[in-house]
Design a protein around this motif. Structure first.
Motif, PDB file in Angstrom:
ATOM      1  N   UNK A 125    -101.960  -0.675 -28.722  1.00 10.20           N
ATOM      2  CA  UNK A 125    -103.336  -0.908 -28.281  1.00 10.20           C
ATOM      3  C   UNK A 125    -103.501  -2.062 -27.253  1.00 10.20           C
ATOM      4  N   UNK A 126    -102.618  -2.952 -27.287  1.00  9.01           N
ATOM      5  CA  UNK A 126    -102.548  -4.159 -26.406  1.00  9.01           C
ATOM      6  C   UNK A 126    -102.410  -3.509 -24.975  1.00  9.01           C
ATOM      7  N   UNK A 127    -101.276  -2.495 -24.726  1.00 11.59           N
ATOM      8  CA  UNK A 127    -100.985  -2.094 -23.434  1.00 11.59           C
ATOM      9  C   UNK A 127    -102.056  -1.323 -23.012  1.00 11.59           C
ATOM     10  N   UNK A 128    -102.776  -0.447 -23.755  1.00 15.21           N
ATOM     11  CA  UNK A 128    -103.788   0.344 -23.348  1.00 15.21           C
ATOM     12  C   UNK A 128    -105.187  -0.530 -22.854  1.00 15.21           C
ATOM     13  N   UNK A 129    -105.481  -1.517 -23.585  1.00 12.59           N
ATOM     14  CA  UNK A 129    -106.538  -2.390 -23.149  1.00 12.59           C
ATOM     15  C   UNK A 129    -106.333  -2.873 -21.982  1.00 12.59           C
ATOM     16  N   UNK A 130    -104.999  -3.542 -21.547  1.00 15.52           N
ATOM     17  CA  UNK A 130    -104.820  -3.922 -20.267  1.00 15.52           C
ATOM     18  C   UNK A 130    -105.061  -3.098 -19.118  1.00 15.52           C
ATOM     19  N   UNK A 131    -104.681  -1.877 -19.544  1.00 13.14           N
ATOM     20  CA  UNK A 131    -104.966  -0.764 -18.434  1.00 13.14           C
ATOM     21  C   UNK A 131    -106.248  -0.419 -18.280  1.00 13.14           C
ATOM     22  N   UNK A 132    -106.969  -0.896 -18.958  1.00 10.27           N
ATOM     23  CA  UNK A 132    -108.427  -0.828 -18.951  1.00 10.27           C
ATOM     24  C   UNK A 132    -109.281  -1.653 -17.790  1.00 10.27           C
ATOM     25  N   UNK A 133    -108.239  -2.679 -17.461  1.00  8.23           N
ATOM     26  CA  UNK A 133    -108.615  -3.565 -16.508  1.00  8.23           C
ATOM     27  C   UNK A 133    -108.314  -2.910 -14.923  1.00  8.23           C
TER      28      UNK A 133
ATOM     29  N   UNK B   5    -100.163   4.766 -27.774  1.00 10.93           N
ATOM     30  CA  UNK B   5    -101.141   4.108 -26.884  1.00 10.93           C
ATOM     31  C   UNK B   5    -102.326   4.884 -26.570  1.00 10.93           C
ATOM     32  N   UNK B   6    -102.171   5.884 -26.131  1.00 10.92           N
ATOM     33  CA  UNK B   6    -103.499   6.930 -25.855  1.00 10.92           C
ATOM     34  C   UNK B   6    -104.514   6.815 -27.277  1.00 10.92           C
ATOM     35  N   UNK B   7    -103.715   7.264 -28.259  1.00  8.59           N
ATOM     36  CA  UNK B   7    -104.530   7.404 -29.740  1.00  8.59           C
ATOM     37  C   UNK B   7    -105.156   6.060 -29.979  1.00  8.59           C
ATOM     38  N   UNK B   8    -104.463   5.088 -29.928  1.00 11.82           N
ATOM     39  CA  UNK B   8    -105.444   3.806 -30.238  1.00 11.82           C
ATOM     40  C   UNK B   8    -106.468   3.382 -29.230  1.00 11.82           C
ATOM     41  N   UNK B   9    -106.053   3.654 -27.758  1.00  8.60           N
ATOM     42  CA  UNK B   9    -106.859   3.459 -26.971  1.00  8.60           C
ATOM     43  C   UNK B   9    -108.089   4.401 -26.992  1.00  8.60           C
ATOM     44  N   UNK B  10    -108.074   5.500 -27.425  1.00 13.42           N
ATOM     45  CA  UNK B  10    -109.385   6.341 -27.811  1.00 13.42           C
ATOM     46  C   UNK B  10    -110.204   5.916 -28.567  1.00 13.42           C
ATOM     47  N   UNK B  11    -109.791   5.569 -29.872  1.00 18.66           N
ATOM     48  CA  UNK B  11    -110.594   4.940 -30.850  1.00 18.66           C
ATOM     49  C   UNK B  11    -111.219   3.551 -30.318  1.00 18.66           C
TER      50      UNK B  11
END
Length: 334
Positions: free
Chosen positions: A29-37, A188-194
């Motif tokens: 999740x941490x990696x996915x959140x960073x990639x939202x920036x 990461x994609x799974x955690x990010x989608x949620x």
């Protein structure tokens, strides 16, 4: 001398570092959140445990044994005890660390509102409590329940951390770095989608509902001199807001009945003692319970009766006027 375009790209490309091997929900999740920036959107994810390789990255999560709030975001060091704020007891994982430092900016990007908007601090707290804290607690081995409470059945396999753990290759599968890195991207994609769905819910549904509930609470005295009847002219998700707003407005425990349309008729719902309680502050009158239709109208003297639940927590009437009369009469009887 001209700079080779490929060389220029490699120098400016951002890199997010995390550990290689078995992965977990928090760094996924941490990696996915960073990639939202925007600055990390097209980043390369480097999974390694080699210090020199990791230090070449622009930001490192869940590995390195360091936390400085700028480049290093690890929580495994012995002395680490940080929480989201003094009000929280749950130690942060890499997900919590990233959200603590970048969460307001992430929310601003996802909801397309300025980071200075008054809604951002409220949503920042709500999203942490609604999702991130549970990931932090799970990764740090902090149970949501006291130790003496034993589960009646197992839920590990159906929790997000459990599902992410299940994405790791089995011990007897091919588990080389390439396979693990590929599976990590899926996790990461799974955690990010949620996460994105939760952010959108709080920003686009939960927050607008809060404003409507606050408005309704401020108009309560139009229906009852003591402000005990809350009326919504259309259905709104009110339960998650009412208790917090009562406290905010200094009227804790005041709301007794909530009226709203179910699309066909109107409901009179007794407010529960607290958000998790099945007991009402004041159930509908005992003589009305379990009575339906014309028999209910005859008993109450209010036309349009539909039903009152056997427990008294909810009742119905065909019209708004009838539902309001039911609530007012119920207050007068008890």
């Amino acid at each position: 001398m001209a700079v080779d375009p490929a060389s220029k790209k490699s120098k400016t490309e951002m890199k997010i570092g995390t550990h290689s091997g078995t992965f977990h929900a928090d760094e996924a999740l941490a990696v996915f959140m960073l990639k939202l920036l925007p600055r990390f959107k097209n980043s390369t994810v480097v999974r390694s445990r080699v210090p020199d390789v990791l230090e070449e990255c622009d930001i490192i999560v869940d590995v390195s044994g360091k936390y400085d709030g700028t480049k290093h975001f690890d929580h495994h060091q012995r002395e680490f005890v940080d929480t989201f704020s003094p009000e929280y007891k749950t130690k942060l994982s890499s997900a919590g660390l990233v959200f603590k430092h970048f969460g307001k900016e992430i929310l601003s990007e996802q909801l397309n509102v300025p980071v200075e908007d008054a809604s951002i601090p409220l949503l920042y707290e709500k999203v942490y409590a609604g999702m991130i804290e549970a990931i932090d607690g799970n990764d740090n081995g902090q149970s949501a329940y006291p130790d003496e409470i034993k589960p009646a059945y197992q839920t590990k396999a159906i929790t997000l951390p459990g599902i992410v753990a299940g994405l790791n290759p089995n011990w007897n599968d091919d588990n080389n770095d390439e396979v693990l890195d590929s599976k990590f991207q899926v996790a990461s994609a799974l955690m990010g989608s949620v996460f994105v769905d939760i952010v959108k819910y709080y920003g686009k549904a939960w927050l607008p509902a809060r404003d409507l509930v606050k408005d309704a609470l401020e108009k309560c005295t139009e229906y009852d001199a003591d402000g005990r009847i809350v009326v919504f002219d259309k259905f709104v998700s009110w339960k998650s807001h009412l208790y917090e707003l009562e406290a905010e407005l200094g009227i804790e425990g005041r709301s007794i009945y909530v009226l709203y349309s179910d699309g066909k008729g109107w409901r009179v719902q007794a407010v529960s003692l607290d958000p998790d309680s099945f007991k009402s502050r004041l159930p509908l009158p005992e003589p009305w319970r379990g009575v339906r239709d014309q028999a209910l109208s005859d008993l109450t003297g209010i036309e349009g009766g539909v039903f009152v639940h056997a427990s008294g927590f909810i009742g119905g009437n065909a019209t708004r006027e009838g539902a309001l009369k039911m609530a007012q009469k119920a207050l007068a009887m008890q």
